[in-house]
Design an enzyme around this catalytic site. Structure first.
Site, PDB file in Angstrom:
ATOM      1  N   ARG A   1       5.828 -11.692  -6.647  1.00  0.00           N
ATOM      2  CA  ARG A   1       6.045 -10.272  -6.937  1.00  0.00           C
ATOM      3  C   ARG A   1       5.853  -9.382  -5.723  1.00  0.00           C
ATOM      4  O   ARG A   1       6.289  -8.229  -5.722  1.00  0.00           O
ATOM      5  CB  ARG A   1       5.139  -9.809  -8.078  1.00  0.00           C
ATOM      6  CG  ARG A   1       3.668  -9.918  -7.767  1.00  0.00           C
ATOM      7  CD  ARG A   1       2.813  -9.643  -8.982  1.00  0.00           C
ATOM      8  NE  ARG A   1       2.519  -8.228  -9.125  1.00  0.00           N
ATOM      9  CZ  ARG A   1       1.659  -7.749  -9.996  1.00  0.00           C
ATOM     10  NH1 ARG A   1       1.050  -8.552 -10.858  1.00  0.00           N
ATOM     11  NH2 ARG A   1       1.413  -6.457 -10.058  1.00  0.00           N
TER      12      ARG A   1
ATOM     13  N   ASN B   1       4.977  -7.505 -14.958  1.00  0.00           N
ATOM     14  CA  ASN B   1       4.993  -7.788 -13.514  1.00  0.00           C
ATOM     15  C   ASN B   1       4.736  -9.274 -13.261  1.00  0.00           C
ATOM     16  O   ASN B   1       5.500  -9.949 -12.578  1.00  0.00           O
ATOM     17  CB  ASN B   1       3.917  -6.977 -12.778  1.00  0.00           C
ATOM     18  CG  ASN B   1       3.988  -5.504 -13.095  1.00  0.00           C
ATOM     19  OD1 ASN B   1       5.024  -5.006 -13.502  1.00  0.00           O
ATOM     20  ND2 ASN B   1       2.884  -4.792 -12.931  1.00  0.00           N
ATOM     21  N   ASP B   2       3.645  -9.769 -13.835  1.00  0.00           N
ATOM     22  CA  ASP B   2       3.353 -11.194 -13.650  1.00  0.00           C
ATOM     23  C   ASP B   2       4.275 -12.057 -14.497  1.00  0.00           C
ATOM     24  O   ASP B   2       4.622 -13.164 -14.096  1.00  0.00           O
ATOM     25  CB  ASP B   2       1.876 -11.484 -13.966  1.00  0.00           C
ATOM     26  CG  ASP B   2       0.997 -11.201 -12.765  1.00  0.00           C
ATOM     27  OD1 ASP B   2       1.357 -11.644 -11.658  1.00  0.00           O
ATOM     28  OD2 ASP B   2      -0.029 -10.516 -12.923  1.00  0.00           O
TER      29      ASP B   2
ATOM     30  N   ARG C   1      -7.289  -1.111 -15.128  1.00  0.00           N
ATOM     31  CA  ARG C   1      -7.401  -2.290 -14.251  1.00  0.00           C
ATOM     32  C   ARG C   1      -8.820  -2.320 -13.696  1.00  0.00           C
ATOM     33  O   ARG C   1      -9.084  -1.824 -12.602  1.00  0.00           O
ATOM     34  CB  ARG C   1      -6.395  -2.195 -13.102  1.00  0.00           C
ATOM     35  CG  ARG C   1      -4.937  -2.387 -13.534  1.00  0.00           C
ATOM     36  CD  ARG C   1      -4.012  -2.352 -12.329  1.00  0.00           C
ATOM     37  NE  ARG C   1      -2.717  -2.937 -12.577  1.00  0.00           N
ATOM     38  CZ  ARG C   1      -1.585  -2.239 -12.797  1.00  0.00           C
ATOM     39  NH1 ARG C   1      -1.610  -0.918 -12.794  1.00  0.00           N
ATOM     40  NH2 ARG C   1      -0.449  -2.859 -13.010  1.00  0.00           N
TER      41      ARG C   1
ATOM     42  N   GLU D   1       1.330 -12.537 -19.877  1.00  0.00           N
ATOM     43  CA  GLU D   1       1.941 -12.445 -18.550  1.00  0.00           C
ATOM     44  C   GLU D   1       2.250 -13.821 -17.967  1.00  0.00           C
ATOM     45  O   GLU D   1       2.581 -13.957 -16.806  1.00  0.00           O
ATOM     46  CB  GLU D   1       1.115 -11.569 -17.598  1.00  0.00           C
ATOM     47  CG  GLU D   1      -0.364 -11.753 -17.656  1.00  0.00           C
ATOM     48  CD  GLU D   1      -1.146 -10.738 -16.835  1.00  0.00           C
ATOM     49  OE1 GLU D   1      -0.581  -9.914 -16.116  1.00  0.00           O
ATOM     50  OE2 GLU D   1      -2.385 -10.802 -16.916  1.00  0.00           O
TER      51      GLU D   1
ATOM     52  N   HIS E   1       0.826  -1.215   0.000  1.00  0.00           N
ATOM     53  CA  HIS E   1       0.000   0.000   0.000  1.00  0.00           C
ATOM     54  C   HIS E   1       0.852   1.254   0.000  1.00  0.00           C
ATOM     55  O   HIS E   1       0.516   2.243  -0.637  1.00  0.00           O
ATOM     56  CB  HIS E   1      -0.885   0.031   1.242  1.00  0.00           C
ATOM     57  CG  HIS E   1      -2.043  -0.897   1.142  1.00  0.00           C
ATOM     58  ND1 HIS E   1      -2.828  -0.956   0.024  1.00  0.00           N
ATOM     59  CD2 HIS E   1      -2.539  -1.795   1.998  1.00  0.00           C
ATOM     60  CE1 HIS E   1      -3.759  -1.852   0.208  1.00  0.00           C
ATOM     61  NE2 HIS E   1      -3.610  -2.389   1.410  1.00  0.00           N
TER      62      HIS E   1
ATOM     63  N   ARG F   1      -9.026  -3.865 -19.289  1.00  0.00           N
ATOM     64  CA  ARG F   1      -8.773  -5.271 -18.988  1.00  0.00           C
ATOM     65  C   ARG F   1      -9.975  -5.813 -18.225  1.00  0.00           C
ATOM     66  O   ARG F   1     -10.428  -5.181 -17.256  1.00  0.00           O
ATOM     67  CB  ARG F   1      -7.516  -5.388 -18.132  1.00  0.00           C
ATOM     68  CG  ARG F   1      -7.301  -6.796 -17.630  1.00  0.00           C
ATOM     69  CD  ARG F   1      -5.993  -6.957 -16.956  1.00  0.00           C
ATOM     70  NE  ARG F   1      -5.973  -6.378 -15.625  1.00  0.00           N
ATOM     71  CZ  ARG F   1      -4.870  -6.263 -14.895  1.00  0.00           C
ATOM     72  NH1 ARG F   1      -3.702  -6.618 -15.387  1.00  0.00           N
ATOM     73  NH2 ARG F   1      -4.927  -5.751 -13.690  1.00  0.00           N
TER      74      ARG F   1
ATOM     75  N   CYS G   1       2.482  -3.116 -20.678  1.00  0.00           N
ATOM     76  CA  CYS G   1       1.757  -2.338 -19.675  1.00  0.00           C
ATOM     77  C   CYS G   1       2.197  -2.685 -18.257  1.00  0.00           C
ATOM     78  O   CYS G   1       1.570  -2.272 -17.293  1.00  0.00           O
ATOM     79  CB  CYS G   1       0.248  -2.502 -19.830  1.00  0.00           C
ATOM     80  SG  CYS G   1      -0.294  -4.200 -19.613  1.00  0.00           S
TER      81      CYS G   1
HETATM   82  C1  PEP Z   1       1.312  -7.143 -15.045  1.00  0.00           C
HETATM   83  O1  PEP Z   1       1.185  -8.239 -14.501  1.00  0.00           O
HETATM   84  O2  PEP Z   1       2.398  -6.732 -15.545  1.00  0.00           O
HETATM   85  C2  PEP Z   1       0.167  -6.232 -15.140  1.00  0.00           C
HETATM   86  C3  PEP Z   1       0.257  -5.110 -15.824  1.00  0.00           C
HETATM   87  O3  PEP Z   1      -0.959  -6.563 -14.444  1.00  0.00           O
HETATM   88  P1  PEP Z   1      -1.096  -6.343 -12.841  1.00  0.00           P
HETATM   89  O4  PEP Z   1       0.111  -5.596 -12.377  1.00  0.00           O
HETATM   90  O5  PEP Z   1      -2.352  -5.605 -12.632  1.00  0.00           O
HETATM   91  O6  PEP Z   1      -1.146  -7.759 -12.387  1.00  0.00           O
HETATM   92 MG    MG Z   2      -0.793  -9.021 -14.082  1.00  0.00          MG
END
Ligand code: PEP
Ligand code: MG
Length: 553
Positions: A441, A430-431, A287, A407, A185, A323, A478
């Site tokens: 993560r 990220n994923d 998102r 991802e 957070h 998304r 993204c």
């Molecule tokens: C990601 O996984 O890179 C992504 C953009 O989705 P989120 O961060 O919302 O999982």
């Molecule tokens: Mg993701």
């Protein structure tokens, strides 16, 4: 004294430290009550309701993302499972404060063991527990200084949304926490407030209250009692850099005119204004699950339509990619019961979960279909069959511009097959890092494996971008990788066609791209992929990107 953590919100912040130590003593083990059990239970229920009510009303005052988080916490305080546990502990003779302590602590430990988003919510439960006990003890929770003489550096073991929601960026120069990862957070709030922040910084709460501290939210460095001249130098460099970056405006383009649309990642209507102000050319990742988080019922088609149309209105004629609901694992949704899973990140999440609740999916796709021109993409797609299924469901609703996120490594490796079924792809780094490196993560301790400069991650991006180029279809990025100006050049060189990021990163990425030709970006991409580690890849790429140093990036 110098400390180091993970920089999660860029910039230099300095000021006197304010060390937040909320200390609510543990109620004595085995503490009992005098009087009736029913009365004691009533006392506990009143305290729970009071804390939930306070969170709810703070949420209403804060608005935006903070509102969702605080309301989710209010639901957590009155979680039926917790309430039952507190009542039964009182029935067994424990005094209300001890019953609350035991019930919340047990629940917190279970959450902590599950890692990811849920693991990070464990810290919230500890905070909520202390708030309820403080009410029962008639104790005040120390607040933050109101109207300080100068902005302070807020230092804490961890910060709960209840602490940060009502903070003003005029009062806080920076955040430093000992706990928390890049998706905590503190990180989310700091980025959306535009305040420099460092998390996962061991020893931070040992900083003496009131001493001057300088925080570099880019490098993760925290300096205690820095020399005045060092502060002046760092602030001077940051100000000069901001001024230089601000002089680059307009759409994303390389020095030789190759267009790379720069888009914003948003989580709801409250973030649209900042995205427009930062010069985003559209939205590359809406998102949508943030419209659903912390609610006991999914938003109606009308409410969703309103939100998506507001996004389109903010960017007339621009791209808006929504998304579909990405629930499960680190984003639990109250109205979609979670299956009991050992590894929720590898379980029923994203598209898999969406498919299990056709009534929720129908409402969302209907709402999207009523917003002409909106582009729709699915999260967490693993196979071509899943992509084909999603495309069919969308086509039935009349949605014509349909894509999927890349991802999961299997999707990157077989991107060509997925692209046979859909109109575009967008890489969620990220994923993709989490699954490629088997590294949660949300865990601060795994952050080196989450570094998007890892050459193996760049290979997966290259494979996907090549497949998209061959198919003649767009391939965006993204994930957080887009927000790094050097990496943005590398991604462009790898063949990525658009970049979407937090609005606060747009200026630096725009300037970095404009300072280099496509040929330089391609040379940087090739060099990065020959790297033997993330740091090596970064160093090799930067040799081909001399404009970054000139911009102070
Ligand atoms: C990601 O996984 O890179 C992504 C953009 O989705 P989120 O961060 O919302 O999982
Ligand atoms: Mg993701």
């Amino acid at each position: 004294m110098n400390l180091r953590g993970v920089g999660v919100s860029p910039g230099i912040g300095h000021g006197p430290s304010y060390v937040l130590t909320v200390s609510v003593p543990e109620p004595p083990e085995g503490a009992t009550y005098t009087g009736e059990a029913e009365q004691e239970k009533e006392r506990a229920m009143v305290a729970l309701t009071q804390v939930a009510g306070e969170l709810e009303s703070r949420g209403n005052r804060a608005g935006g993302e903070a509102e969702d988080i605080l309301k989710a916490q209010a639901l957590m305080v009155e979680d039926p499972g917790l309430v039952v546990k507190v009542r039964s502990l009182i029935d067994r003779g424990l005094a209300a404060p001890r019953a609350v302590f035991e019930a919340f602590t047990k629940y917190r430990d279970v959450l902590a063991g599950s890692g990811g988003y849920l693991g990070e919510r464990a810290a919230d439960l500890g905070d909520l527990r202390d708030r309820v006990i403080a009410v029962l003890n008639g104790q005040d929770i120390p607040g933050l200084p109101a109207a300080p003489a100068e902005p302070y550096v807020l230092v804490a073991r961890d910060l709960a949304p209840a602490d940060t929601a009502l903070l003003s960026r005029d009062d806080v120069a920076a955040f430093v926490t000992e706990e928390g990862g890049p998706t905590s957070h503190t990180a989310i709030m700091a980025r959306s407030m535009g305040v420099p922040a460092v998390v996962a910084c061991p020893g931070a709460t040992g900083i003496a209250p009131g001493v001057r501290v300088m925080v570099d939210g880019t490098s993760g460095e925290v300096r205690v009692e820095p020399a005045e001249s060092d502060v002046a130098d760092a602030v001077g460099a940051a100000t000069a850099r901001q001024a230089a970056l601000a002089s680059w405006t307009g759409p994303g383009v390389t020095a030789d005119g190759h267009s790379v649309p720069l888009l914003a990642n948003v989580g709801g209507p409250a973030e649209l204004e900042a995205a427009v102000a930062a010069g985003a050319e559209g939205i590359g990742l809406y998102r949508s699950e943030f419209l659903f988080l912390g609610r006991s019922e999914p938003p109606s088609a009308e409410e969703q339509r309103h939100a998506y149309r507001a996004a389109q209105a903010a960017f007339p004629g621009g791209t808006v990619v929504v998304r579909t609901l990405d629930g499960g694992a680190d984003k639990p949704l109250a109205f979609l019961p979670m299956p009991a899973e050992e590894n929720p990140a590898l379980g029923e999440r994203g598209l898999r979960r969406f498919a299990r609740f056709p009534e929720v999916m129908d409402v969302q796709l209907d709402a999207l279909a009523s917003c002409e021109g909106v582009r729709v993409m699915a999260p967490m797609v693993a196979t071509a069959e899943e992509a084909a299924w999603f495309a069919r469901e969308c086509a039935e609703k009349g949605l014509t511009d349909v894509g999927v996120m890349i991802e999961i490594p299997s999707a990157a490796l077989r991107a060509a097959d997925l692209l046979d079924r859909v109109d575009f792809v967008s890489i969620g780094t990220n994923d993709l890092s989490q699954y490629a490196f088997a590294a949660d993560r949300g865990l601060g301790a795994m952050s080196a494996l989450q570094d998007p400069w890892q050459p193996a991650l760049l290979d997966l991006v290259a494979t996907t971008a090549l497949a998209a180029a061959r198919a003649g279809k767009p391939c965006g990025v993204c994930g957080e990788a887009s927000a790094d100006p050097a990496l943005a050049c590398v991604l462009t060189g790898l063949g990525v066609s658009s970049l979407s990021m937090a609005h606060s990163a747009l200026a630096a990425v725009r300037a970095g791209l404009a300072a280099h030709t496509m040929e330089q970006c391609e040379a940087a991409a090739d060099a990065a992929r020959t790297g033997s580690s993330a740091a090596d890849a970064r160093a090799r790429a930067r040799v081909h990107l001399p404009g970054l140093d000139r911009l102070g990036l």
